[in-house]
Design an enzyme around this catalytic site. Structure first.
Site, PDB file in Angstrom:
ATOM      1  N   ILE A 155       0.862  -1.182   0.000  1.00  0.00           N
ATOM      2  CA  ILE A 155       0.000   0.000   0.000  1.00  0.00           C
ATOM      3  C   ILE A 155       0.897   1.230   0.000  1.00  0.00           C
ATOM      4  O   ILE A 155       1.670   1.448   0.935  1.00  0.00           O
ATOM      5  CB  ILE A 155      -0.914   0.023   1.244  1.00  0.00           C
ATOM      6  CG1 ILE A 155      -1.786  -1.228   1.307  1.00  0.00           C
ATOM      7  CG2 ILE A 155      -1.764   1.289   1.252  1.00  0.00           C
ATOM      8  CD1 ILE A 155      -2.502  -1.408   2.632  1.00  0.00           C
ATOM      9  N   LYS A 156       0.817   2.019  -1.041  1.00  0.00           N
ATOM     10  CA  LYS A 156       1.643   3.227  -1.108  1.00  0.00           C
ATOM     11  C   LYS A 156       0.892   4.342  -0.388  1.00  0.00           C
ATOM     12  O   LYS A 156       0.225   5.182  -0.999  1.00  0.00           O
ATOM     13  CB  LYS A 156       1.952   3.595  -2.566  1.00  0.00           C
ATOM     14  CG  LYS A 156       3.115   4.571  -2.721  1.00  0.00           C
ATOM     15  CD  LYS A 156       3.537   4.678  -4.169  1.00  0.00           C
ATOM     16  CE  LYS A 156       4.653   5.698  -4.371  1.00  0.00           C
ATOM     17  NZ  LYS A 156       5.927   5.291  -3.737  1.00  0.00           N
ATOM     18  N   SER A 157       1.007   4.321   0.926  1.00  0.00           N
ATOM     19  CA  SER A 157       0.227   5.233   1.755  1.00  0.00           C
ATOM     20  C   SER A 157       1.014   6.486   2.090  1.00  0.00           C
ATOM     21  O   SER A 157       2.231   6.574   1.863  1.00  0.00           O
ATOM     22  CB  SER A 157      -0.191   4.533   3.059  1.00  0.00           C
ATOM     23  OG  SER A 157       0.877   4.513   3.979  1.00  0.00           O
TER      24      SER A 157
END
Length: 297
Positions: A155-157
Site C-alpha cells: 500500500i503506497k500510503s
C-alpha cells in the site's frame, strides 16, 4: 520546463489553482494521520511514463485502505495530463495524492465524507548525477520494514514514518540511502527504492509478499532484463547475499536505476557499477524516449 520553483499550477479537488492557493484543511486526515495514498510518476520527452500502471496502483492502494476515490481512472488520468500541460512539463515529476479528506480530530474515517485529491507536476533530482556513474554507498539499518500484517508496504500510503526513521539512520551514517530488512532479517527494500542484486549471473529482487512496494520501475527493469536473456528471480535473500553479490542496484520512479558499490563497508563486486547494471540503465533510458502517455496531442 515551467514551474521549477515558483508559479506552479496545482490540481486540487476539481480546480487548477496557483500553488499558493493549493491548501488543505488542518483537519484533513491525510495531514493528521497519514490517512491516504499517493503515486510518484515521471514524465520524459513529453510523455508520462507507465501512467496506467501508476493509476492502477493508486486505486489498488485506495481499495486496500477502504478509500473510495470519487474520480474514474480515466478522469484521474486526465488530471495528471492536464496538470502537466498547465505547467508546460516535458520532463518532470508528478505527485498524485488522495487523502481521506477533512474530518474531525478522531480517527474514524466515516467522519471524512469527501476525499481530497491533488496533483503537482514539477521537477525532482533525487541523487546527484555522479552517483549514476560512480555508484553509491549504502548501509543496512536496525529499523525494520513494516510487517505486512500491520501495514502492508504494498500500500503506497501517506504514512512514511517507517521509511523516514531509516532515512535518518542513513543520514547519521553519512550515506544517501539505507536498506531495510524484514523482521526475520531478509532484505526488503531501501527507504524509497527497490533492491536488486546479481549473483551467479542471475538478477534477483525480493518478492512482494515479503513486505515491499511492488515498484513500477522494478517491474520494468525485470522485463528489460528478461528481454536481454537474463534470468530473473523474485527471491528471498539476506545481508550475506548483498555482501557477496556481483552487482547491486536500486530502482525507483525518482531514482530510476542507481548502482550500489558498497554495503556496510563491503565493496560490491569490483567496487564499481556492474556491467549488467550499466546495460539496464542504458536500456531504461532508451525506453523512456518512446514509451508513455503523450501529454500534448
Amino acid at each position: 520546463m515551467g514551474g521549477e520553483a515558483l508559479g506552479l499550477i496545482v490540481y486540487l479537488d476539481g480546480r487548477f489553482v496557483p500553488e499558493e492557493e493549493a491548501v488543505v484543511s488542518v483537519f484533513d486526515h491525510g495531514l493528521l494521520y497519514g490517512d491516504g495514498v499517493f503515486e510518484g510518476i515521471r514524465a520524459y520527452h513529453g510523455r508520462v511514463f507507465k501512467l496506467k500502471e501508476h493509476i492502477d496502483r493508486l486505486y489498488d492502494s485506495a481499495k486496500a485502505i477502504a478509500l473510495t476515490i470519487p474520480l474514474s481512472r480515466e478522469e484521474m488520468t486526465e488530471v495528471v495530463l492536464e496538470t502537466c500541460r498547465r505547467n508546460e512539463i516535458k520532463d518532470g515529476y508528478i505527485r498524485l495524492v488522495v487523502t481521506r479528506g477533512k474530518g474531525d480530530l478522531g480517527l474514524d474515517p466515516r467522519k471524512c465524507p469527501n476525499p481530497t485529491i491533488f496533483c503537482i507536476a514539477a521537477s525532482i533530482q533525487l541523487y546527484p548525477p555522479e552517483l549514476y556513474q560512480k555508484g553509491m554507498k549504502v548501509i543496512t539499518v536496525p529499523t525494520r520494514r513494516n510487517v505486512p500484517e500491520a501495514l502492508n508496504p504494498r500500500i503506497k500510503s501517506l504514512n512514511y514514518l517507517n521509511n523516514i526513521l531509516a532515512k535518518i539512520e542513513a543520514n547519521l551514517a553519512g550515506v544517501p540511502e539505507a536498506i531495510m530488512l524484514t523482521q526475520e532479517g531478509y532484505v526488503a527494500e531501501a527507504t524509497g527504492d527497490n533492491v536488486f542484486i546479481v549473483r551467479n549471473g542471475v538478477l534477483m529482487t525480493p518478492p512482494p509478499h515479503l513486505g515491499i512496494l511492488e515498484g513500477i520501475t522494478r517491474n520494468t527493469v525485470m522485463d528489460l532484463a528478461r528481454d536481454m536473456g537474463v534470468e530473473v528471480r523474485e527471491a528471498v535473500f539476506t545481508r550475506y547475499d548483498l555482501f557477496t553479490a556481483e552487482e547491486c542496484f536500486l530502482t525507483g520512479t525518482a531514482a530510476e536505476i542507481v548502482p550500489v558499490i558498497e554495503v556496510d563497508g563491503r565493496p560490491i563486486g569490483e567496487g564499481c557499477p556492474g556491467e549488467l547494471t550499466l546495460e539496464l540503465i542504458r536500456a531504461f533510458r532508451e525506453l523512456t524516449k518512446v514509451e508513455g502517455e503523450p501529454i500534448y496531442r
